[in-house]
Design an enzyme around this catalytic site. Structure first.
Site, PDB file in Angstrom:
ATOM      1  N   LYS A 178      31.828  28.531  30.363  1.00 24.94           N
ATOM      2  CA  LYS A 178      30.844  29.543  30.219  1.00 24.94           C
ATOM      3  C   LYS A 178      30.151  29.366  28.896  1.00 24.94           C
ATOM      4  O   LYS A 178      28.687  29.755  28.890  1.00 24.94           O
ATOM      5  CB  LYS A 178      31.351  30.966  30.501  1.00 24.94           C
ATOM      6  CG  LYS A 178      30.364  32.064  30.535  1.00 24.94           C
ATOM      7  CD  LYS A 178      30.904  33.224  31.128  1.00 24.94           C
ATOM      8  CE  LYS A 178      31.915  33.912  30.236  1.00 24.94           C
ATOM      9  NZ  LYS A 178      31.345  34.776  29.131  1.00 24.94           N
ATOM     10  N   HIS A 225      45.100  37.682  37.114  1.00 25.46           N
ATOM     11  CA  HIS A 225      43.740  37.564  37.248  1.00 25.46           C
ATOM     12  C   HIS A 225      43.204  37.970  38.748  1.00 25.46           C
ATOM     13  O   HIS A 225      43.611  37.292  39.716  1.00 25.46           O
ATOM     14  CB  HIS A 225      43.377  36.209  36.812  1.00 25.46           C
ATOM     15  CG  HIS A 225      43.386  36.070  35.193  1.00 25.46           C
ATOM     16  ND1 HIS A 225      43.670  37.284  34.516  1.00 25.46           N
ATOM     17  CD2 HIS A 225      43.245  35.156  34.359  1.00 25.46           C
ATOM     18  CE1 HIS A 225      43.890  36.811  33.245  1.00 25.46           C
ATOM     19  NE2 HIS A 225      43.599  35.386  33.217  1.00 25.46           N
TER      20      HIS A 225
END
EC number: 4.1.1.31
Length: 894
Positions: free
Chosen positions: A560, A161
């Site tokens: 999120k 990532h």
């Protein structure tokens, strides 16, 4: 030799840090490195650069200490006064400074670890595996504690990532400086060695200054694989068995090394690098195959070198150390298969039977690496069988120290790494599977052609089968399904594997792992798992593995989705429910935590988080993702890596102690009403921000979110679409990264202040902080997140957008959260109860402020749109330079 003057000794670092209570040796390192950087800026920077750096540095220190608007405006005015070329140089200077401070801090950590280990009667750290074993044994008895120790499993999974903002060339230069700082530390002051080390550091810092700080292009997936290999080669290959040895030494005392170890290898490595294709079109089946080949090459070369070193030391004659019958039989088998090797071994070890056998074993490892089918080991189990024959023969001959010394370390390495180094895990989105399966069914029933995407998905399964055949079943086979929302999403993977194998073909052996990411999916997880274990392939695999099952939990998207507070509570509840279900079903559960480095993605100290987990959700097994800058921070130095592994493994072992499980259960029950109030209030507050009309474009305006996508961090795209119209379009990493760059860190805390305010009872919340581990972890992590934020700078970012309502909402919640965290944790400021961490943050903050002011200027200029085409690249470059520098200063990105 140039003598450092008193003036240079305080250059760049002296005035601000002199007032902080830092360890004296580290303070001296920072002063010395800062002085060398000051000299480099004078010699290699443009005229006047050093003076401009000093002006901005002193102004930001003054603004940080007196907090007056006037002081802040003076610092901002200096940042705004620079030409674009000078601002570029100043940003680079502060970034190099942070690299130097980071390596000084790392060196201090290593120094402390070495000093502790060097004490004549060193106490085992309270958070070591040895200490955890003693505590666990006091509760459950020695036999049960030993069983749990020998079943212990810590499973870090490295991912690609894109959160490592440094170029590999920069990281390599920093590693060289780390070595030089160690040499400087060991030299006599005023002597030739000190002068030589200092001269070489000056050369290296000059190289660092002259090295382009930004990647010219994104790394390929293969580049990412090779970057991870550097961590293995330089650290993990030797650090992991050294951890085993330290634990065994502590538990066996003087008998250690003279008898069989009681510690079994408890570390297993996983990797998504080259296997994670969720949203990354550049990771193909071909890339996955190359990744497996590169990893195997590295581990087999390591095993070959280790076996060769051991061979050279096994100069034990048959007269003093007679071979066992099994060793003679092994020698005959190896000699028959390798006549040339046998002849050479007979010459080199005429009267040393153990050495002769090891020579032939080493040749077989070499043959395995070179893919020589006649001599290669079929799998790691066959190599282990041969090594154990050598070991047993040495023990029978009265040479246990040779048996359980370096040879034992090699055995541990084979057990830990196999022939594959790290299990290569594949991840793909459930929506991709559904689409491809529909194509496969249509192709079978209607003769329709498969798309390129469908062919690629099927090729992945064939590649997994090839990897398993070549490197062993442990080399690949875990298949993670992103956004699992039903049992059908998991069953689809097995259907695709059958399509890939074709009629009469054999699919690879798969452990299909659900990844529950959103709030709704976390709540539905137990029901989905109850359904999927009835599926024939899952039931068959459960039987084959002794009812072992893995479930992955996503921290990023859940945060999120509903905000960090509700996400933390939902994750805890999901773990508790899944763990209870697994117990009822007699399933040996491993929860796989998809944590990031930043607090908005489940970051923070892993050991304290483990000890706050629900009962039976750990049970001696812990798996988590490690990514970006976290990989190099935790595993880049051997001493730090050993300490980290020891700490985390200790927490994993201790988490199943009856006292800790009971404490967590009772605390969760006692504060259930508090949790419910916080959950409800925090979600409402979070939604009032992120669901407001126009929030997504406002977010893209007030943070460098769009520009972060221009950074060549990793091979994976930063977002799913071409533009950001909603949060769903944005990946979790740039969501967190952008807020950290804006110095507000909103993703890590937003909604907590309102949640605490809704509870309203200070004394109740203070008791919860003392008694409820999950709550304490949340408050401590938010305290660290807010300490790295800056209210004045954050406000300037928020005001870049034409939405005073949203800016006020974020700023007010930040102030409210800060007030409550200080009130609950105690003291008069954030991190007052963690003075070492508080000092580290305060030491860095004024320098981060300098870069933030430069970033703000660039972002403000770009947002106005009043930039000529000729000027645009310069302003974009300044912004990206400042992003890299702020990342180095804050020491976390996504």
């Amino acid at each position: 030799m140039h003598e450092l003057t008193r003036t240079e000794a305080i250059d760049l670092v002296g005035r601000g840090e002199a007032e902080q209570e830092l360890p004296e040796k580290m303070r001296a390192d920072v002063r010395m490195l800062g002085a060398l950087l000051g000299r480099v800026l004078r010699e290699s920077g443009s005229p006047g650069l050093y003076d401009d750096v000093e002006r901005l540095r002193l102004a930001t220190i003054a603004a940080y200490t007196d907090e007056s608007p006037e002081a802040f405006e003076r610092a901002a005015a200096i940042a705004d006064s620079f030409s674009i070329e000078r601002a570029d140089e100043v940003a680079r200077a502060f970034t190099v400074y942070f690299h130097l401070v980071n390596l000084a801090e790392e060196h201090q950590r290593v120094r402390v670890l070495r000093e502790r280990d060097g004490r004549p009667e060193k106490e085992d750290a309270a958070d070591s595996v040895a200490a955890a074993f003693v505590r666990l044994a006091a509760e459950v008895g020695d036999d049960t504690a030993l069983q749990r120790l020998q079943a212990l499993r810590f499973h870090p999974v490295f991912t690609a990532h894109p959160t490592e903002a440094r170029r590999r060339a920069v990281s390599t230069s920093i590693r060289r400086l780390v070595t030089l700082l160690g040499e400087y530390d060991a030299s006599l002051r005023g002597g030739a060695d000190e002068r030589r080390a200092q001269r070489r550091m000056l050369e290296e810092i000059d190289t660092l200054w002259r090295t382009a700080p930004l990647r010219a292009e994104k790394p390929t997936p293969v580049d990412e694989v090779r970057a991870i290999m550097a961590v293995f080669d330089e650290t993990l290959y030797t650090a992991v068995p050294h951890v085993y040895r330290r634990v065994d030494d502590a538990l066996q005392g003087p008998a250690a090394g003279g008898r069989a170890p009681i510690v079994r290898p408890f570390v297993r490595l996983g990797t998504w690098v080259g296997g994670d294709r969720d949203g990354n079109p550049f990771v193909t089946a071909s890339i996955t195959k190359k990744a497996a080949g590169i990893a195997s090459e590295h581990i087999l070369l390591g095993l070959e070198n280790s076996a060769n070193r051991i061979t050279k030391t096994l100069t034990l004659s048959a007269e003093t150390t007679p071979p066992a019958a099994e060793l003679d039989a092994l020698l005959q088998r190896l000699s028959s298969a390798d006549e040339d090797g046998a002849a050479d071994a007979a010459k080199r070890a005429k009267v040393e039977p153990h050495k002769r056998v090891m020579l032939l074993i080493t040749r077989r490892i070499t043959a395995t690496r070179r893919r020589d089918a006649d001599l290669a080991y079929r799998d790691p189990a066959h190599l282990l069988a041969d090594l154990r024959i050598v070991q047993d023969s040495l023990v029978a001959a009265g040479a246990p120290r040779q048996a359980y010394g370096h040879l034992q370390q090699l055995i541990w390495q084979v057990e830990t790494f196999g022939f594959h180094l790290a299990e290569l895990e594949v991840r793909q989105h459930s929506a991709v599977h559904a689409k491809v399966l529909a194509e496969c069914v249509a192709a079978r029933d209607e003769g329709a052609a498969l798309s390129t995407q469908a062919e690629e998905v099927l090729d992945v399964f064939r590649t997994i089968a090839q990897i398993q055949h070549r490197y062993g079943p442990g080399a690949a086979g875990r298949y993670i399904v992103s956004f699992t929302q039903s049992a059908h999403d998991l069953a689809t993977v097995h259907e695709l594997a059958r399509f890939a194998a074709g009629p009469g073909g054999t699919p690879p052996v798969l452990d299909v792992i659900p990844l529950f990411e959103t709030f709704a999916d976390l709540q539905a997880a137990p029901e989905i798992m109850a359904e999927i274990i009835q599926h024939p392939e899952f039931a068959k695999r459960l039987d084959a593995t002794g009812r072992r099952l893995e479930v992955m939990l996503g921290y990023s998207d859940s945060s999120k989705d509903v905000g960090p507070v509700a996400a933390n509570l939902a994750l805890y509840e999901a773990q508790a429910l899944i763990a209870a279900w697994a117990q009822d079903e007699g399933i040996q559960l491993t929860l796989f935590h998809g944590r990031g480095g930043a607090l908005g993605r489940g970051g923070g100290p892993a050991n304290s988080a483990i000890l706050a987990q629900p009962p039976h959700s750990v049970d001696g097994r812990f798996k988590l993702t490690e990514q970006g800058e976290v990989i190099f921070a935790r595993y880049g130095d051997p001493n730090i890596a050993m300490r980290h592994i020891d700490q985390v493994a200790a927490a994993v072992l201790l988490a199943s102690a009856p006292s800790i499980e009971q404490h967590n259960r009772e605390a969760a029950d006692r504060y259930a009403d508090v949790a419910a109030t916080m959950d409800r209030a925090s979600r409402e507050r979070f939604f009032s921000l992120v669901k407001a009309d126009g929030f997504a474009p406002w977010f893209a305006t007030v943070t460098p979110m769009e520009e972060i996508g221009m950074l060549a961090l990793g091979s994976r795209p930063a977002r799913r679409g071409l533009s950001v119209e909603s949060l769903e379009d944005l990946r979790a990493i740039p969501w967190v990264f952008a807020w950290s760059q804006a110095r507000i860190n909103l993703a890590g805390w937003f909604g907590l202040g309102t949640a605490l305010d809704a509870v309203g009872d200070v004394e109740l919340l203070r008791r919860a902080y003392d008694e409820w581990p999950l709550f304490r972890t949340v408050i401590d992590n938010v305290g660290m997140s807010l300490a790295k934020a800056d209210q004045r700078i954050a406000r300037r970012y928020l005001d870049l957008g034409d939405r005073a309502d949203l800016a006020d909402l974020a700023a007010d919640e930040m102030a409210l959260t800060r007030r409550w965290v200080v009130e609950i944790a105690g003291g008069d400021d954030l991190l007052a109860n963690k003075p070492v961490l508080q000092r580290a943050v305060k030491m860095r903050s004024p320098y981060v402020d300098a870069l933030s002011l430069l970033q703000l200027r660039a972002l403000r200029t770009l947002r106005t749109g009043e930039v000529s085409e000729a000027e645009l690249p310069g302003w974009q470059r300044l912004l990206l330079l400042s992003v890299s520098g702020v990342s180095a200063g804050l020491q976390n990105t996504g």
